[in-house]
Write an enzyme that holds these catalytic residues in place. Sequence first.
Site, PDB file in Angstrom:
ATOM      1  N   GLU A 198      -9.572  19.042 -12.183  1.00 15.96           N
ATOM      2  CA  GLU A 198     -10.125  18.609 -13.469  1.00 15.96           C
ATOM      3  C   GLU A 198     -10.875  17.281 -13.333  1.00 15.96           C
ATOM      4  O   GLU A 198     -10.657  16.321 -14.076  1.00 15.96           O
ATOM      5  CB  GLU A 198      -9.013  18.519 -14.515  1.00 15.96           C
ATOM      6  CG  GLU A 198      -8.343  19.863 -14.754  1.00 15.96           C
ATOM      7  CD  GLU A 198      -7.226  19.825 -15.780  1.00 15.96           C
ATOM      8  OE1 GLU A 198      -6.910  18.731 -16.298  1.00 15.96           O
ATOM      9  OE2 GLU A 198      -6.648  20.896 -16.068  1.00 15.96           O
TER      10      GLU A 198
ATOM     11  N   GLU B 297      -5.477  27.203 -12.502  1.00 19.86           N
ATOM     12  CA  GLU B 297      -4.331  26.653 -13.232  1.00 19.86           C
ATOM     13  C   GLU B 297      -4.208  27.440 -14.527  1.00 19.86           C
ATOM     14  O   GLU B 297      -5.157  27.493 -15.323  1.00 19.86           O
ATOM     15  CB  GLU B 297      -4.508  25.163 -13.502  1.00 19.86           C
ATOM     16  CG  GLU B 297      -3.280  24.466 -14.056  1.00 19.86           C
ATOM     17  CD  GLU B 297      -3.468  22.944 -14.088  1.00 19.86           C
ATOM     18  OE1 GLU B 297      -3.948  22.383 -13.071  1.00 19.86           O
ATOM     19  OE2 GLU B 297      -3.150  22.322 -15.106  1.00 19.86           O
TER      20      GLU B 297
END
Length: 833
Positions: free
Chosen positions: A430, A506
């Site tokens: 991220e 994820e």
Amino acid sequence: MKRIILPLIMLLGATTLSAQRKETILRDGWKFSRGEGLDATAPSQVGFNDSKWQQVKVPHDWAISGPFNKDIDKQTVAIEQNGEKEATEKTGRSGALPWIGEGWYRTTFKVDKESQRVVLNFDGAMAEPDVYVNGEKVGEWKYGYTPFNIDITGVVNGDDTPNTLAVHLKNMEESSRWYPGAGLYRPVTLIQTGTCHIEEWGINVVTQRWNSYEQKATVMFVANIEEDFGTHKVRFSTNGHTEETTPTLLDQAAGYSSAGVTMTMDDVECWSPENPKLYDLTVSLIDDNGEVVDQKTVKYGIRTVEVTANGGFMLNGETRKIKGVCLHHDLGMIGTAVNKAALIRQVELLKSMGCDAIRTSHNTPSQMQMEVYDSLGMMVMAESFDMWQWPKCKNGYSRFYKDWWRRDLQNLVLANRLHPSIVMWSIGNEISEQGSKEGNRMAREMQNVIHFLDPTRPVTSGMDRIDDAISSGFAQVLDIPGINYRTHRYLAAYDKLRHGFVLGSETASTVSSRGVYKFPVGRFDGKAYDDGKCSSYDMEACWWSNVPEEDWLLQEDKDWVIGEFVWTGFDYLGEPTPYDNYWPSRSSYFGIFDLAGLPKDRYYLYRSHWNQDAETIHLLPHWTFPGREGEVTPVYCYTNHPTAELFVNGKSQGKISKQTEVKKGSGKDGRISDVNDPAIDRYRLRWNNVKYEPGELKVVVYDEIGKEVGTQTVKTAGAAAQIQLTGDLGAAVKPLKADGEDMTFITVNILDKDGTLVPDADNSIQVSVTGAAQFKGICNGDATSTEVFTKPTMKTFHGQLVIGIQSNGKQGVATIKVTGKSLKPATLTINSK
């Protein structure tokens, strides 16, 4: 056809000794002190008085003994990853343990007089280690997760005089988004060799050809040599084959050379999660007199990886969907101090669920981890960073990225490319730069570095802003586009990207507290309650995430979704979402297993889907709800079978089947946003209108042809009366190896007089250990508990907790006794050999 072909044979690090090489793990004899109040470098000096310092063994986590305190890591911040715009007070975000500050470690070691080169290997040190030998600074590193080597040949005493090793560590506040641990939490190794030697991390193996029909592999073996000036040969021995060659000099001034041979081997087996076959390779360095001057033996596994638009993710030529979980590096009650038995326990529990892969979130794994994953069969996404230049927390890795990223990435790859379990690298999680042109450039540069060091594996990154990453070109750069959550954007990403496949890097982030059930049952995002718990009906997630079924609908019905890594396999210290503003709450709720390693209900949901070879029949909730008589109390069954009938005290509640025809959620963009969504019933059997009455729940399960295949019964519990001790998942407790490191884990259950688990029991229990073992830790899995892990007493949480018992180095019998007020005690003996 879009295609990435990645043939691999890789290695598991191990060691054998030759006349010159000696590798010693520096485990015992360390002294430790917190650094506050000490002169800046005084503890590095040989004559420094450390007699009052704490004696410890390494690996060591200085913070795990606590105490928990909300002020330790209290922050006033807006968590960007949670979509927050305004800063508020957060507690427990990095575990509320005393990891912040400075610490010193000291020990002594001797060097053999025959040794001509001496190196210290640190597998990681948390954090910003400065290393001193005999009062002289010999090296430093910044990133606490990176393994590194320091050549100390010029400063050691070679005349049997002890050498003083001192290490200073510093952890700054707001430098981590989770509990990082503190100290020398991974092994430190002293390496002694001759002048001419095999380079550390210098052995590599690559499959050039694999024929699955003939079970034949053509393999290239490579070894890099240092201080070689053309007078040595290198011998490679493996699987009954031996070949010898003369190295090619690559750098004449430095004497740096490389040797390689190619062998064709018949009747070999491939490494896989189902068959983690490993072979030995011995590399010998031979001088012009025929003497072996250095030698190392490593383990390697034969296997290939391909990722294509047509075949998806293929291991050894066979398409498979990755069934993975994300794991942070702490080990619950023992913190971050790496321990082989604790790692083995994690893998065995995960494999029992059908899991076959682990993402090392969000950092370089330890070598001990990788050896366990290799030997037990667990594919790995080896991750590097949680941030680059743009910070996610005030004092995070962004302070060092510009000057250190290349070194950190290089060491990640070189130290780990030998492991067959690693199937892909990740350059970040991220990353804030993912939506920028600068991020595009940085990703390309980092991926190129990895491809140069290891052209055999693909590179990915977990992207949580996939639309921005596509617009910037960031996603197009990657070998594998990894999407964090955002299930509703999978199809758009697939359509726009060049790859022909996407990975759920994820997924889920469903939250629950073991044994807790909230009413009425609803499908909630970000739901918080007054007690700091989450419901175990597995219907609660975060605003950015989802329930497991959203991921499974995509993975089952879309060939181009190559698998997932669930957030997370185990609860971990820190990140207590959705209770960032609640105290006490100091660990996560995301885990399929809780912090103690006890399975939540979600374990059985994943097992029913992932492990079709296991018989799974699991009812929830428990059936002990005094005061709920006559109230609606939904009952779920997690099973790998399609049909079941539920009975309450002998009365049928109906026979139902899974809704296999449902292809997507009924919410916007196919999301599952309502508790009554039929998509949930594709994977769960639910009786939503059951009214609670004490007594007995019974489920009868049927296979596809209507044959009864199993039952489960759950009874209302009486008062707590006795203690039961078992191993994980009800198995026998494992014996110990008498090596001073091995651990075994004991589950404590509070039962009524009839042997039924008391699901609301919170009895305080005490532990005593005598004989050939010692108490190591205790954990009940309650994210809101402030009882420390290192004292032999704790309250049970919903009738259970786990005790960690460690070898004390003695052979014999260990006796563990567990007592509690008004409870019949339990005693267990285990062997230590």
